[in-house]
Design a protein around this motif. Structure first.
Motif, PDB file in Angstrom:
ATOM      1  N   LYS A 134       5.072   8.704  -6.929  1.00 29.09           N
ATOM      2  CA  LYS A 134       4.467   8.260  -5.602  1.00 29.09           C
ATOM      3  C   LYS A 134       3.348   7.025  -6.117  1.00 29.09           C
ATOM      4  CE  LYS A 134       5.938  11.633  -2.151  1.00 29.09           C
ATOM      5  NZ  LYS A 134       5.495  12.228  -1.191  1.00 29.09           N
ATOM      6  N   GLU A 135       2.451   7.451  -6.996  1.00 24.72           N
ATOM      7  CA  GLU A 135       1.326   6.562  -7.365  1.00 24.72           C
ATOM      8  C   GLU A 135       1.917   5.235  -7.879  1.00 24.72           C
ATOM      9  OE1 GLU A 135       1.482   9.907  -8.050  1.00 24.72           O
ATOM     10  OE2 GLU A 135       0.048  10.376  -6.724  1.00 24.72           O
ATOM     11  N   HIS A 136       2.896   5.331  -8.661  1.00 24.64           N
ATOM     12  CA  HIS A 136       3.387   4.175  -9.413  1.00 24.64           C
ATOM     13  C   HIS A 136       4.176   3.393  -8.537  1.00 24.64           C
ATOM     14  CE1 HIS A 136       3.123   6.253 -13.726  1.00 24.64           C
ATOM     15  NE2 HIS A 136       2.040   5.583 -13.560  1.00 24.64           N
ATOM     16  N   VAL A 137       4.963   4.046  -7.708  1.00 26.14           N
ATOM     17  CA  VAL A 137       5.747   2.950  -6.765  1.00 26.14           C
ATOM     18  C   VAL A 137       4.688   2.620  -5.674  1.00 26.14           C
ATOM     19  CG1 VAL A 137       7.178   3.342  -4.679  1.00 26.14           C
ATOM     20  CG2 VAL A 137       7.522   4.607  -6.795  1.00 26.14           C
ATOM     21  N   ARG A 138       3.726   3.203  -5.196  1.00 30.54           N
ATOM     22  CA  ARG A 138       2.616   2.527  -4.208  1.00 30.54           C
ATOM     23  C   ARG A 138       1.816   1.386  -5.042  1.00 30.54           C
ATOM     24  NH1 ARG A 138       1.073   4.441   0.226  1.00 30.54           N
ATOM     25  NH2 ARG A 138       1.788   6.491  -0.396  1.00 30.54           N
ATOM     26  N   ALA A 139       1.401   1.479  -6.379  1.00 31.52           N
ATOM     27  CA  ALA A 139       1.053   0.455  -6.962  1.00 31.52           C
ATOM     28  C   ALA A 139       1.645  -0.701  -7.146  1.00 31.52           C
ATOM     29  CB  ALA A 139       0.389   0.932  -8.635  1.00 31.52           C
ATOM     30  N   ALA A 140       3.148  -0.544  -7.407  1.00 29.66           N
ATOM     31  CA  ALA A 140       4.070  -1.652  -7.690  1.00 29.66           C
ATOM     32  C   ALA A 140       4.362  -2.358  -6.315  1.00 29.66           C
ATOM     33  CB  ALA A 140       5.244  -0.936  -8.013  1.00 29.66           C
ATOM     34  N   LEU A 141       4.306  -1.660  -5.263  1.00 31.68           N
ATOM     35  CA  LEU A 141       4.703  -2.415  -3.985  1.00 31.68           C
ATOM     36  C   LEU A 141       3.169  -3.253  -3.571  1.00 31.68           C
ATOM     37  CD1 LEU A 141       6.128   0.445  -1.952  1.00 31.68           C
ATOM     38  CD2 LEU A 141       7.347  -1.526  -2.479  1.00 31.68           C
ATOM     39  N   GLN A 142       2.107  -2.446  -3.827  1.00 27.28           N
ATOM     40  CA  GLN A 142       0.668  -3.545  -3.552  1.00 27.28           C
ATOM     41  C   GLN A 142       0.859  -4.641  -4.384  1.00 27.28           C
ATOM     42  OE1 GLN A 142      -2.424  -0.795  -4.328  1.00 27.28           O
ATOM     43  NE2 GLN A 142      -2.481   0.112  -2.059  1.00 27.28           N
ATOM     44  N   LEU A 143       1.276  -4.529  -5.711  1.00 31.98           N
ATOM     45  CA  LEU A 143       1.231  -5.640  -6.551  1.00 31.98           C
ATOM     46  C   LEU A 143       2.215  -6.833  -6.198  1.00 31.98           C
ATOM     47  CD1 LEU A 143       0.535  -7.064  -9.267  1.00 31.98           C
ATOM     48  CD2 LEU A 143       2.473  -5.732 -10.043  1.00 31.98           C
ATOM     49  N   GLU A 144       3.328  -6.333  -5.535  1.00 28.90           N
ATOM     50  CA  GLU A 144       4.398  -7.395  -4.846  1.00 28.90           C
ATOM     51  C   GLU A 144       3.477  -7.881  -3.790  1.00 28.90           C
ATOM     52  OE1 GLU A 144       7.537  -8.435  -6.026  1.00 28.90           O
ATOM     53  OE2 GLU A 144       6.211  -7.935  -7.818  1.00 28.90           O
ATOM     54  N   CYS A 145       2.936  -6.911  -2.863  1.00 29.14           N
ATOM     55  CA  CYS A 145       2.403  -7.619  -1.681  1.00 29.14           C
ATOM     56  C   CYS A 145       1.220  -8.821  -1.927  1.00 29.14           C
ATOM     57  CB  CYS A 145       1.431  -6.324  -0.906  1.00 29.14           C
ATOM     58  SG  CYS A 145       2.705  -5.501   0.045  1.00 29.14           S
ATOM     59  N   LEU A 146       0.364  -8.375  -3.187  1.00 27.02           N
ATOM     60  CA  LEU A 146      -0.598  -9.334  -3.605  1.00 27.02           C
ATOM     61  C   LEU A 146       0.117 -10.759  -4.173  1.00 27.02           C
ATOM     62  CD1 LEU A 146      -3.193  -7.006  -5.565  1.00 27.02           C
ATOM     63  CD2 LEU A 146      -3.439  -8.374  -3.456  1.00 27.02           C
ATOM     64  N   ARG A 147       1.356 -10.645  -4.864  1.00 25.32           N
ATOM     65  CA  ARG A 147       2.176 -11.643  -4.990  1.00 25.32           C
ATOM     66  C   ARG A 147       2.600 -12.463  -4.033  1.00 25.32           C
ATOM     67  NH1 ARG A 147       5.315  -8.754 -10.481  1.00 25.32           N
ATOM     68  NH2 ARG A 147       3.528  -8.973 -11.761  1.00 25.32           N
ATOM     69  N   GLY A 148       2.842 -12.031  -2.773  1.00 24.34           N
ATOM     70  CA  GLY A 148       3.603 -12.558  -1.604  1.00 24.34           C
ATOM     71  C   GLY A 148       4.978 -12.452  -1.679  1.00 24.34           C
ATOM     72  N   ARG A 149       5.526 -11.428  -2.125  1.00 25.05           N
ATOM     73  CA  ARG A 149       6.826 -11.338  -2.141  1.00 25.05           C
ATOM     74  C   ARG A 149       7.520 -10.100  -1.243  1.00 25.05           C
ATOM     75  NH1 ARG A 149       8.388 -10.979  -8.798  1.00 25.05           N
ATOM     76  NH2 ARG A 149       8.337 -13.446  -8.813  1.00 25.05           N
ATOM     77  N   ILE A 150       6.244  -9.321  -0.820  1.00 28.66           N
ATOM     78  CA  ILE A 150       6.595  -8.020   0.049  1.00 28.66           C
ATOM     79  C   ILE A 150       5.635  -7.992   1.282  1.00 28.66           C
ATOM     80  CG2 ILE A 150       6.779  -5.485   0.127  1.00 28.66           C
ATOM     81  CD1 ILE A 150       8.041  -5.457  -2.556  1.00 28.66           C
ATOM     82  N   LEU A 151       6.232  -7.873   2.360  1.00 32.72           N
ATOM     83  CA  LEU A 151       5.177  -7.607   3.550  1.00 32.72           C
ATOM     84  C   LEU A 151       5.281  -6.203   3.914  1.00 32.72           C
ATOM     85  CD1 LEU A 151       3.885  -8.685   6.211  1.00 32.72           C
ATOM     86  CD2 LEU A 151       6.140  -8.943   7.075  1.00 32.72           C
ATOM     87  N   PHE A 152       4.234  -5.335   4.500  1.00 33.59           N
ATOM     88  CA  PHE A 152       4.167  -4.307   4.935  1.00 33.59           C
ATOM     89  C   PHE A 152       4.080  -4.385   6.520  1.00 33.59           C
ATOM     90  CE2 PHE A 152       2.085  -0.492   6.410  1.00 33.59           C
ATOM     91  CZ  PHE A 152       3.141   0.662   6.081  1.00 33.59           C
ATOM     92  N   ASP A 153       5.092  -3.976   7.160  1.00 32.79           N
ATOM     93  CA  ASP A 153       5.288  -3.931   8.617  1.00 32.79           C
ATOM     94  C   ASP A 153       4.337  -2.762   9.142  1.00 32.79           C
ATOM     95  OD1 ASP A 153       5.772  -4.300  11.361  1.00 32.79           O
ATOM     96  OD2 ASP A 153       8.040  -4.395  11.062  1.00 32.79           O
ATOM     97  N   VAL A 154       3.195  -3.038   9.551  1.00 31.22           N
ATOM     98  CA  VAL A 154       2.392  -1.882  10.101  1.00 31.22           C
ATOM     99  C   VAL A 154       2.941  -1.629  11.363  1.00 31.22           C
ATOM    100  CG1 VAL A 154      -0.064  -1.576  11.164  1.00 31.22           C
ATOM    101  CG2 VAL A 154       0.416  -2.999   9.147  1.00 31.22           C
ATOM    102  N   ALA A 155       3.514  -2.205  12.248  1.00 34.36           N
ATOM    103  CA  ALA A 155       4.177  -1.697  13.554  1.00 34.36           C
ATOM    104  C   ALA A 155       5.300  -0.714  13.158  1.00 34.36           C
ATOM    105  CB  ALA A 155       4.671  -2.969  14.297  1.00 34.36           C
ATOM    106  N   LYS A 156       6.044  -0.831  12.233  1.00 34.99           N
ATOM    107  CA  LYS A 156       7.100  -0.042  12.018  1.00 34.99           C
ATOM    108  C   LYS A 156       7.012   0.931  10.869  1.00 34.99           C
ATOM    109  CE  LYS A 156      10.583  -2.830  14.389  1.00 34.99           C
ATOM    110  NZ  LYS A 156      12.015  -3.685  14.494  1.00 34.99           N
ATOM    111  N   GLY A 157       5.816   0.605   9.782  1.00 34.96           N
ATOM    112  CA  GLY A 157       5.688   1.536   8.811  1.00 34.96           C
ATOM    113  C   GLY A 157       6.619   1.326   7.813  1.00 34.96           C
ATOM    114  N   GLN A 158       7.454  -0.129   7.551  1.00 30.33           N
ATOM    115  CA  GLN A 158       8.364  -0.330   6.653  1.00 30.33           C
ATOM    116  C   GLN A 158       7.777  -1.325   5.647  1.00 30.33           C
ATOM    117  OE1 GLN A 158      11.453  -0.929   9.288  1.00 30.33           O
ATOM    118  NE2 GLN A 158      12.250   1.059   9.091  1.00 30.33           N
ATOM    119  N   TYR A 159       8.379  -1.754   4.647  1.00 31.83           N
ATOM    120  CA  TYR A 159       8.259  -2.578   3.845  1.00 31.83           C
ATOM    121  C   TYR A 159       9.414  -3.808   3.969  1.00 31.83           C
ATOM    122  CZ  TYR A 159       4.379  -0.347   1.158  1.00 31.83           C
ATOM    123  OH  TYR A 159       3.391   0.252   0.948  1.00 31.83           O
ATOM    124  N   ARG A 160       9.019  -4.920   3.803  1.00 34.89           N
ATOM    125  CA  ARG A 160      10.046  -6.022   4.190  1.00 34.89           C
ATOM    126  C   ARG A 160      10.085  -7.069   2.947  1.00 34.89           C
ATOM    127  NH1 ARG A 160      12.303  -6.664   9.138  1.00 34.89           N
ATOM    128  NH2 ARG A 160      11.787  -5.255  10.733  1.00 34.89           N
TER     129      ARG A 160
END
Length: 614
Positions: A383-409
């Motif tokens: 889970k730690e590696h998955v969370r770090a990978a998702l945060q990296l993609e968020c910083l690159r601007g490729r992924i958005l975390f939808d706070v309202a629905k608790g989902q990655y887009r």
């Protein structure tokens, strides 16, 4: 600001966004940037009033700028000249030229990207970032708002002329209204390309808000009337002294309370009880930015808050049925300090090769997904590696975390991925501060906290020693954090501070000391929750408070541990207190009794008062 600190972007629009109205119908025409491929959406709106008010509120956040600006004194100088006072024409012309140059440079420095419009299979969303870089908003419209919806999925930029919000305000919602968002609209002239150089500091803040949204948070639900009461109180009062915080008092099983400082005005909430496991107090600042939500009150069905913690953003999620607005508010006036203290923990650490690309491909294939589903699809990664990978993609601007629905887009912010190494630090001084802490590669220094002095009613005085191996010497920075988290009475012996003081911001040694203090507090709070950490505590004092729901009066408990003695002081805040001292045979027995008393107070709904001072 040099070109090295900017990201060049060329925007190509075929036409300008507009609102067309006839006697029997209206059309909202939104012009989209054309270099990102075919992206668009069209359809008839089932609730034009909701669409109008929500979009106008988002445009208001986009144009908001609450930074202090000095007054233009040229008119006053002209008045002095007319009265024969000592103000020559040369002085007037010189000041006019200075202001013209300053404003021209300021406009270039404040240049930001246009809003980002994303068309997904289940919704269409608009992301905006305020001009003062303190507010982020994401407005999402579900497919249920449209009749006969046609869409081409993707992300691009939206043209927002200065008069579009005014034209949207005049939209006649009693007539049929349709939306047409296209890259190229027919029968319109092609506009010249517009080149924008976006500061990396703005881009860094935009992407860090996305990463901050993935952090654990205290969540509570308010009723729309609670938001109305809060906005009404802010509109009818003006604080003339600090602190000016909005304080949330959260007790498990009880409705949340909002407390407006410095008046200590208590607003009881009606959206349900707090479902957290432990009492908490969260102080937030910059509450005047909430005025932008007033336009949404007629449509709001519920209001949910995500309170990330001290120095981190606060997310307000306004549920309006077919539309949802997520407003993320960062720190207030000392935003540079809060970002240095908090956003550092958001940066990804070790990410396995190929994991980030694999998760992004999964999101592009299957649409928005929650975190647990992505962990299951990661092929055995932790889970730690998955969370770090998702945060990296968020910083690159490729992924958005939808706070309202608790989902990655999936969402491509830029046509090419953002280089996270360029935007990791907000300035050269911040990069050097992380290097001193050992985060920035070779040449690391050493940062020590030599004295931390809590000043009752004022804040915390922090002294430290920073060993700068590049400078081949040590520096001794110090500063005071007041009750609002702002820095005052700062000092350091480095050349930067001796030359300009705090006029150009804190030096790298003060930043490194601030980071070291924040990290030590986090480690201490985590350690004291473990049996091993509690064995190290021999002397400590904690205060707990609970507010009576009927009278509004606060009951205060002050519990102290000093070797083999446990002292308890309790009573109303404004009344006479009672005292009790308990002696034990060993330190272990006293420590056990001390923590048992604290756990009992928490179970009874008392809140640790120390968290209210963060």
């Amino acid at each position: 600001m040099t070109t090295a600190t900017r990201h060049p972007v060329e925007l190509r629009y075929a036409t300008a966004s507009d609102v067309e109205s006839t006697s029997d119908a209206s059309r909202v025409l939104l012009a989209l940037e054309g270099s990102r491929g075919t992206v668009g959406v069209r359809g008839r709106l089932k609730d034009p009033a909701l669409f109008r008010d929500a979009l106008t509120a988002a445009f208001g956040i986009l144009s908001s700028d609450l930074r202090y600006r000095g007054k233009d004194r040229t008119a006053y100088l002209a008045y002095l000249m007319s009265k024969g006072k000592r103000a020559s024409a040369q002085i007037w012309e010189a000041q006019k030229a200075f202001l013209d140059n300053a404003l021209d440079g300021e406009e270039k420095q404040d240049e930001v990207l246009d809003p980002v419009l994303t068309v997904d299979p289940d919704s269409v969303s608009l992301e905006v970032f305020s001009r003062d870089e303190s507010a982020y908003a994401r407005l999402s419209f579900d497919n249920s708002l449209f009749e006969g919806r046609e869409a081409a999925h993707g992300s691009t930029f939206l043209d927002v002329p200065a008069n579009l919000a005014t034209r949207m305000d005049r939209l006649r919602t009693y007539l049929p209204v349709s939306l047409e968002a296209h890259v190229a609209l027919p029968a319109k002239a092609t506009r010249e390309p517009r080149k924008v150089e976006v500061p990396h500091a703005w881009l860094r803040g935009f992407l860090q808000v996305q990463s901050a949204a993935t952090l654990p948070a205290n969540s509570c639900v308010l009723a729309p009337i609670d938001l109305y009461n809060l906005l009404f109180a802010l509109r009818t009062r003006k604080a003339k002294k600090a602190p000016r915080a909005l304080r949330f008092e959260l007790v498990p099983g009880a409705p949340p309370r909002l407390v407006l400082e410095p008046w200590e005005l208590v607003l009881e909430c009606h959206g349900g009880t707090y479902t957290g496991t432990a009492p908490a107090v969260v102080r937030t600042f910059g509450r005047q930015r909430l005025v932008a939500l007033a336009r949404l009150l007629p449509h709001a069905k519920s209001v949910r808050l995500q309170l990330m913690g001290p120095g981190l953003p606060v997310f307000w999620v306004i549920d309006m049925g077919a539309a949802t607005l997520t407003l993320g508010l960062t720190g207030w006036t000392e935003s540079g300090w809060s970002s240095a203290a908090a956003f550092d923990v958001l940066m990804p650490r070790a990410v396995p090769d190929g994991l980030a690309e694999k998760l992004r491909g999964k999101l592009r294939a299957d649409g928005p997904l929650p975190f647990d589903t992505l962990v299951a699809a990661a092929g055995g990664a932790s889970k730690e590696h998955v969370r770090a990978a998702l945060q990296l993609e968020c910083l690159r601007g490729r992924i958005l975390f939808d706070v309202a629905k608790g989902q990655y887009r999936p969402r491509e912010l830029m046509a090419t991925p953002v280089d996270e190494s360029v935007i990791r630090f907000g300035s050269e001084r911040e990069a050097r501060a992380h290097r001193l802490l050992g985060d920035g590669g070779p040449g690391a220094g050493e940062v020590k906290l030599t004295k931390v002095h809590d000043i009752v009613g004022e804040g915390t005085r922090i002294h430290g020693e920073v060993v700068d191996r590049e400078a081949v010497r040590s520096f001794f920075p110090s500063f005071t954090l007041d009750l609002e988290g702002r820095v005052k009475d700062a000092s350091c012996g480095c050349p930067h501070f001796r030359r300009s003081g705090m006029r150009e911001g804190p030096c790298e040694h003060q930043l490194a000391l601030r980071l070291a203090y924040a990290r030590r507090r986090t480690e201490e709070e985590a350690l004291r929750k473990t049996p091993e950490g509690r064995k190290l505590i021999r002397a400590e004092t904690r205060s707990y408070v609970r507010r009576d729901a009927e009278s509004g009066q606060e009951m205060v408990y002050r519990v102290s541990l000093d070797g083999q003695v446990v002292a308890v002081e309790w009573g109303p805040r404004t009344g006479e207190a009672r005292h009790q001292r308990l002696w034990f045979d060993t330190d272990t027995e006293a420590r056990t009794a001390y923590f048992t008393r604290l756990e009992k107070l928490s179970a009874e709904g008392y809140i640790d008062a120390a968290s209210a001072l963060v």
